[in-house]
Design an enzyme around this catalytic site. Structure first.
Site, short mmCIF file in Angstrom:
data_model
loop_
_atom_site.label_atom_id
_atom_site.label_comp_id
_atom_site.label_asym_id
_atom_site.label_seq_id
_atom_site.Cartn_x
_atom_site.Cartn_y
_atom_site.Cartn_z
N ARG A 200 0.79 -1.14 0.00
CA ARG A 200 0.15 -0.01 -0.05
C ARG A 200 0.90 1.30 0.11
O ARG A 200 0.34 2.30 -0.34
CB ARG A 200 -0.92 0.14 1.39
N TYR B 279 -22.18 8.37 7.84
CA TYR B 279 -21.01 9.39 7.13
C TYR B 279 -21.32 10.33 6.35
O TYR B 279 -20.96 11.24 6.37
CB TYR B 279 -20.15 8.27 6.32
O1 CP3 Z 1 -10.52 -7.26 5.18
C1 CP3 Z 1 -11.89 -6.96 5.30
O2 CP3 Z 1 -12.52 -6.85 6.02
C2 CP3 Z 1 -12.28 -6.41 3.82
C3 CP3 Z 1 -11.91 -5.01 3.59
C4 CP3 Z 1 -12.94 -3.70 4.31
C5 CP3 Z 1 -12.54 -2.63 4.48
N1 CP3 Z 1 -13.45 -1.61 5.03
C6 CP3 Z 1 -11.13 -2.08 3.99
C7 CP3 Z 1 -10.40 -0.99 4.95
C8 CP3 Z 1 -14.37 -3.78 4.52
C9 CP3 Z 1 -15.29 -5.02 4.59
C10 CP3 Z 1 -14.58 -2.64 5.22
C11 CP3 Z 1 -15.95 -2.15 5.66
C12 CP3 Z 1 -15.98 -0.86 6.17
N2 CP3 Z 1 -15.50 0.35 6.16
C13 CP3 Z 1 -16.91 -0.62 7.39
C14 CP3 Z 1 -17.77 -1.92 7.96
C15 CP3 Z 1 -16.72 -2.77 8.82
C16 CP3 Z 1 -16.56 -2.14 10.12
O3 CP3 Z 1 -15.41 -2.22 10.10
O4 CP3 Z 1 -17.39 -1.86 10.95
C17 CP3 Z 1 -16.81 0.66 7.64
C18 CP3 Z 1 -17.40 1.25 9.05
C19 CP3 Z 1 -16.05 1.31 6.99
C20 CP3 Z 1 -15.46 2.80 6.88
C21 CP3 Z 1 -14.05 2.76 7.11
N3 CP3 Z 1 -12.98 2.52 6.28
C22 CP3 Z 1 -13.30 2.94 8.50
C23 CP3 Z 1 -13.86 3.13 9.75
C24 CP3 Z 1 -12.06 2.73 8.04
C25 CP3 Z 1 -10.91 2.84 9.15
C26 CP3 Z 1 -9.97 3.93 9.21
C27 CP3 Z 1 -8.68 3.65 9.78
O5 CP3 Z 1 -7.60 3.99 9.06
O6 CP3 Z 1 -8.57 3.40 10.84
C28 CP3 Z 1 -11.84 2.61 6.87
C29 CP3 Z 1 -10.55 2.43 6.22
C30 CP3 Z 1 -10.11 1.06 5.93
N4 CP3 Z 1 -11.08 0.25 5.10
C31 CP3 Z 1 -8.93 0.36 5.77
C32 CP3 Z 1 -9.12 -0.96 5.33
C33 CP3 Z 1 -8.08 -1.88 5.40
C34 CP3 Z 1 -7.80 0.87 6.41
C35 CP3 Z 1 -7.08 1.83 5.45
C36 CP3 Z 1 -5.55 1.69 5.48
O7 CP3 Z 1 -5.08 0.72 5.29
O8 CP3 Z 1 -5.14 2.81 5.66
#
Ligand code: CP3
Length: 371
Positions: free
Chosen positions: A56, A167
């Site tokens: 990434r 959101y």
């Molecule tokens: O491995 C998996 O589960 C598949 C990938 C996945 C991601 N997001 C990748 C991701 C899935 C299923 C999600 C769903 C998602 N995204 C939800 C529902 C599930 C949950 O966790 O409650 C929600 C609420 C989101 C919104 C979102 N996107 C959040 C709250 C965050 C985290 C922010 C952070 O950096 O802590 C993201 C970013 C995100 N989505 C990351 C990943 C791997 C992190 C991004 C990074 O690597 O910087």
């Protein structure tokens, strides 16, 4: 167990060709107890894996999601490493709203942030429909992934309308989603149009993944725990049902997950109707699975619910906890082992691999050996 109709899927789809229809995950979702319990982890792809962090570097989260080769490789990483019983497609719940033209980005360590929040009737009027052609990178990433996964099923997913609206209205992550819930009460008509739009966009995203080869579909309503039961049933559940209806004709097993969902778990199972409306319900770490089964009955599979906080506890503590989760899951018609929410980024990935091996030693989860 009856095989659901899969006639609208292409003959090459893994559920139809037989590649994944006999997998432990698909069998358990359809109500059967395979010889070994299936196990996968929400957020298994992501920052807990060094190979993910390396790949990434220099690519923004949503750009990674829209790069089919990268999204596919990231999806496969945890499957190779841990031997989990399913891949979950690497993407995000805000990907389809971005593809529909909403100005949204994912800020590392924070989450989705919008250029301008959606708060008025005029804001909702200005939302555009999702052009199905925009989903091409998603379909391509799924197809590439499924080709590599062989007999291991891929789970497609989407965000539930309420969690997306949380959101959209707040403009970013928030604690109690106050502005969103205020809109629900002060302008129910605008609220309903916003959730209907979100259901359409999420539903199209989910359908594209299933048609391209995903063998199960999970709807994430992560923030459902901030709703009262009455508000959930009246103002939210019908829209979640509408999102899931986008894949109803495909015969793919459907999972519905929320955090803090104890009060509404039954309604998430029925989607606010009189009968069971999904194949499996995901349970967070707060509610023991036997209690969850008492609430939802035995007409649905349960998924969960290892406490993510216990992943960093000493192995003996974690092992006892996993065995307890499996023992309590024995009350359900079938059980898919998972966490109660996502893998925390600081988790030692070796611990996840060890949990998979342990769960696979515990048989079908009903022999008491887990106790
Ligand atoms: O491995 C998996 O589960 C598949 C990938 C996945 C991601 N997001 C990748 C991701 C899935 C299923 C999600 C769903 C998602 N995204 C939800 C529902 C599930 C949950 O966790 O409650 C929600 C609420 C989101 C919104 C979102 N996107 C959040 C709250 C965050 C985290 C922010 C952070 O950096 O802590 C993201 C970013 C995100 N989505 C990351 C990943 C791997 C992190 C991004 C990074 O690597 O910087």
């Amino acid at each position: 167990m009856t095989d659901a109709p899969t006639s609208s899927l292409p003959a090459s789809h893994p559920l139809v060709s037989g590649r994944t229809s006999g997998s432990p995950l698909v069998r358990a979702l359809r109500g059967d107890r395979p010889e070994t319990l299936p196990v996968w982890f929400m957020r298994q792809a992501g920052r807990s894996l060094p190979e993910y962090r390396e790949l990434r570097v220099g690519t923004a989260m949503l750009d990674a999601c829209l790069d089919p080769a990268m999204a596919s490789e990231i999806t496969l990483q945890p499957v190779r490493r841990h031997g989990v019983d399913a891949g979950i497609f690497f993407s995000d719940i805000v990907v389809p709203i971005k593809l529909a033209g909403v100005d949204v980005e994912i800020v590392p360590g924070r989450g989705p942030v919008l250029g301008s929040p959606i708060r008025s009737a005029a804001d909702v009027d200005a939302l555009e429909q999702l052009d199905p052609a925009a989903l091409a990178p998603i379909s391509e990433a799924v197809a590439r992934t499924v080709e590599q996964l062989g007999d291991t099923p891929l789970i497609g997913f989407a965000g539930a309308p309420f969690t997306l609206a949380a959101y959209l209205v707040e403009g970013g992550p928030s604690k109690d989603h106050i502005r969103a819930r205020t809109l629900m009460h002060s302008d129910p008509e605008t609220w309903s149009r916003l959730l209907a739009w979100a259901a359409d966009v999420s539903g199209a995203f989910l359908r594209a993944q299933v048609l391209a080869g995903a063998s199960a579909a999970q709807l994430f309503d992560s923030w459902v725990g901030s709703l009262s039961r009455a508000d959930y049933v009246q103002s939210v559940a019908p829209h979640s049902a509408a999102a899931l209806a986008h894949v109803a004709d495909l015969g793919v097993p459907r999972i519905h997950f929320g955090v803090g969902s104890g009060e509404v778990l039954r309604d998430m199972t029925t989607l606010g109707t009189d009968s069971v409306g999904v194949d499996a319900v995901g349970v967070d770490w707060r509610l023991p699975l036997d209690e969850a089964v008492r609430r939802v009955g035995t007409g649905v599979t349960v998924q969960g619910n290892i406490d993510p906080a216990v992943l960093s506890a000493p192995w003996e503590v974690l092992e006892a906890h996993v065995r307890d989760v499996v023992r309590r899951g024995g009350a359900a018609r079938a059980h898919v082992v998972n966490l109660g929410h996502g893998v925390p980024p600081e988790t030692d990935p070796a611990v996840l691999t060890r949990i998979v091996a342990l769960v696979h030693e515990l048989g079908d989860g009903t022999d008491g050996a887990a106790a």
